[in-house]
Design an enzyme around this catalytic site. Structure first.
Site, PDB file in Angstrom:
ATOM      1  N   ASN A 258      -6.661  -3.095   6.121  1.00  0.00           N
ATOM      2  CA  ASN A 258      -7.053  -3.221   7.525  1.00  0.00           C
ATOM      3  C   ASN A 258      -8.400  -2.569   7.813  1.00  0.00           C
ATOM      4  O   ASN A 258      -9.035  -2.855   8.818  1.00  0.00           O
ATOM      5  CB  ASN A 258      -5.985  -2.641   8.453  1.00  0.00           C
ATOM      6  CG  ASN A 258      -4.873  -3.655   8.674  1.00  0.00           C
ATOM      7  OD1 ASN A 258      -5.086  -4.856   8.533  1.00  0.00           O
ATOM      8  ND2 ASN A 258      -3.688  -3.172   8.977  1.00  0.00           N
TER       9      ASN A 258
ATOM     10  N   GLU B 113       0.871  -1.177   0.000  1.00  0.00           N
ATOM     11  CA  GLU B 113       0.000   0.000   0.000  1.00  0.00           C
ATOM     12  C   GLU B 113       0.911   1.231   0.000  1.00  0.00           C
ATOM     13  O   GLU B 113       1.739   1.387   0.906  1.00  0.00           O
ATOM     14  CB  GLU B 113      -0.897   0.014   1.247  1.00  0.00           C
ATOM     15  CG  GLU B 113      -1.979  -1.057   1.230  1.00  0.00           C
ATOM     16  CD  GLU B 113      -2.895  -1.039   2.459  1.00  0.00           C
ATOM     17  OE1 GLU B 113      -3.978  -1.635   2.398  1.00  0.00           O
ATOM     18  OE2 GLU B 113      -2.525  -0.440   3.486  1.00  0.00           O
TER      19      GLU B 113
END
Ligand code: NAD
Length: 504
Positions: free
Chosen positions: A193, A155
């Site tokens: 997440n 990411e």
């Protein structure tokens, strides 16, 4: 701005993640300095890596030359000053804002003005770490996944002050390192997440209302294509870690009820039942999850006309399997495409694909008694033979209570009884994953393609949320969420405005 192939890289923090990042950078041909504040820790990490690479050579996974060249590129250093010529710093130290801020302030006076500063933080705001830096534009999140050499996703996280050229340089570099970069705006949980929260939360909510056992929930979600069920996965991650991530996303969102942590998990944490690492979580180790016991069902009896209702992939497959399995003798089943529901009608009894309403609500609203709902078989027919949840309306007759699971078994599933919870297991979990992904896109955290790639590569989901959406329907997902919202009341199941806009 492009980092040259041989740009020296400094990795700070020689723990699990730092060692993996050093390995990947060295394998790509960079000279890598490895620093840890604990004396000797960087050298220790290199020794451990040497043993790992030697075992890979012994198994024939890499050549001895590659192993040697990788190790030759990694230099453990005992001071940051020894790495002053680094053109990229990747920080993988303790997950603490103050520690990270002070490290980067120190680094600004060690490395050159053009060096890129990156953090592997998994939960701290990139904007916040950059606060106080002289050149915040060169600071970016570079979030790897564990184990770093195996997991493809990176990411690339931009804070408010991150220069686009710096994020782009990390993008290009990640590709050169054999990774798949996905861009994210710095928001709580970034992409993976955050979007993954409902995978755990829906199962924890079902456990809290005692709708099913951990085995049953795991079995259903594995049938839907997930490699591990949520209970097994939480046991593997560790309940302390999983609970901490949920809490941090909850708090970072000012206590938004959508992310509220679970009492079921808190009790496990409080009791020290942390999962595999402590010998017990939802399951006891080393045995782990026991197989879901399957019951045998007699062949169903077709009483009266069999009609397949509704349109779409699942209705078509129902029609096909009922015909192929000769479940209605030599006759083809009747088909009513104009029905608002999907499922089977056998005589006056119904086996209904869940639309988010409970069996009890459907029975009441339709004025019927023999109603059983079944879960969405996501990867049908690939997942036939797998567990499929069903729930019966309380007013169901004894005969249909027995016959409905027999029909599911005859269609090729292992029927798993669940309490009459709205959206059963797979349907509500996937609807919530789609909803969270939709909100992330609404808020500019990532693109739809970025969300799909991140969930498949970061946590091995069988499909991305928007891929599921394309096989389902926006109206269908909204209906499930609204039914959940009506049933539970509260903020958790509010529909993302992105979905409403998309449906319009
Ligand atoms: P770890 O505890 O294995 O390693 C951290 C290392 O950093 C330790 O060796 C410690 O001595 C060292 N350290 C601590 N403070 C330091 C400082 N000020 N200067 C230099 N060294 C310092 O931790 P980890 O699991 O490798 O995690 C590191 C970072 O990566 C964290 O920010 C974490 O959130 C993130 N992360 C972890 C995972 C994971 O699955 N473990 C996944 C993605 C991201």
């Amino acid at each position: 701005m492009i980092l040259p192939k041989n740009a020296p890289v400094l990795v700070v923090g020689a723990g699990i993640m730092g060692a993996g990042i050093a390995q990947v950078a060295a394998q790509a041909g960079h000279s890598v300095y490895l620093f840890d504040m604990r004396e000797g820790a960087a050298a220790q990490a290199k020794l451990k890596l040497t043993a790992t690479l030697e075992s890979l050579v012994a198994k024939g996974k890499i050549s001895a030359d590659v192993a040697q060249a990788t190790l030759a590129c990694i230099e453990p250093v005992e001071s940051l000053n020894a790495a002053a010529d680094a053109m990229l710093v990747i920080e993988a130290i303790v997950e603490n804002l103050d520690a990270k801020r002070s490290l980067f302030r120190q680094l600004e006076s060690v490395v050159g003005d053009n060096a890129i500063l990156a953090s592997n933080t998994s939960s701290i705001s990139v904007t916040a770490i950059a606060n106080g830096l002289q050149r915040p534009g060169r600071f970016v999140g570079m979030h790897f996944f564990n184990p770093v050499p195996q997991m493809k996703l990176v990411e690339v996280v931009s804070g408010l002050q991150t220069d686009a050229a710096v994020a782009q340089a990390i993008d290009v570099l990640s590709v050169a390192w054999g990774k798949v970069p996905v861009h994210a705006r710095s928001t709580p949980g970034f992409i993976v997440n955050r979007i993954a929260r409902p995978y755990y939360a829906e199962t924890l909510a079902l456990l809290q209302e005692q709708a099913a056992t951990p085995q049953a929930l795991d079995a259903c979600l594995k049938t839907a294509g997930f490699r591990m069920g949520p209970c097994e996965l939480m046991d593997l991650i560790g309940h302390d870690t999983n609970f901490a991530v949920t809490n941090s996303v909850f708090e970072a969102n000012f206590g938004d009820k959508r992310f509220v942590p679970s009492l079921v998990q808190r009790e496990l944490v409080d009791g020290g039942l942390l999962g595999r690492k402590s010998g017990r979580g939802f399951y006891t180790y080393p045995e782990g999850a026991s197989a879901q016991p399957s019951t045998t069902h007699e062949a169903p009896i077709a009483v009266g006309l069999i009609t397949v209702h509704g349109v779409g992939e699942i209705a078509d497959q129902l029609e096909q399997f009922v015909s192929q399995g000769q479940l209605c003798g030599d006759d083809a089943p009747a088909r009513r495409r104009q029905s608002a529901w999907v499922g089977l009608e056998i005589g006056s009894a119904r086996l209904v694909l869940t639309d988010g309403r409970t069996a009890s609500d459907i029975a009441k609203q339709e004025g019927l008694s023999d109603v059983v709902v079944f879960d969405r078989p996501t990867l049908w027919p690939a997942s036939r033979d797998g567990a499929l949840a069903y729930a019966v309306a309380p007013q169901v007759s004894g005969a249909w209570r027995q016959q409905a699971p027999a029909w599911l078994a005859a269609l090729g599933f292992v029927p798993i009884p669940l309490a009459d919870a709205p959206g059963l297991v797979v349907t509500r979990t996937i609807a919530m994953l789609i909803n969270e992904a939709a909100d992330a896109v609404l808020q500019g955290v990532c693109t739809t393609d970025g969300a799909d790639a991140a969930m498949k590569l970061g946590v091995n989901y069988p499909a991305g949320p928007f891929e599921w959406l394309s096989r389902w329907s926006v109206a269908g997902v909204i209906h499930v969420l609204e039914s959940l919202d009506e049933h539970y009341r509260g903020e958790r199941y509010r529909v993302s405005p992105w979905l409403r806009r998309y449906s319009a």
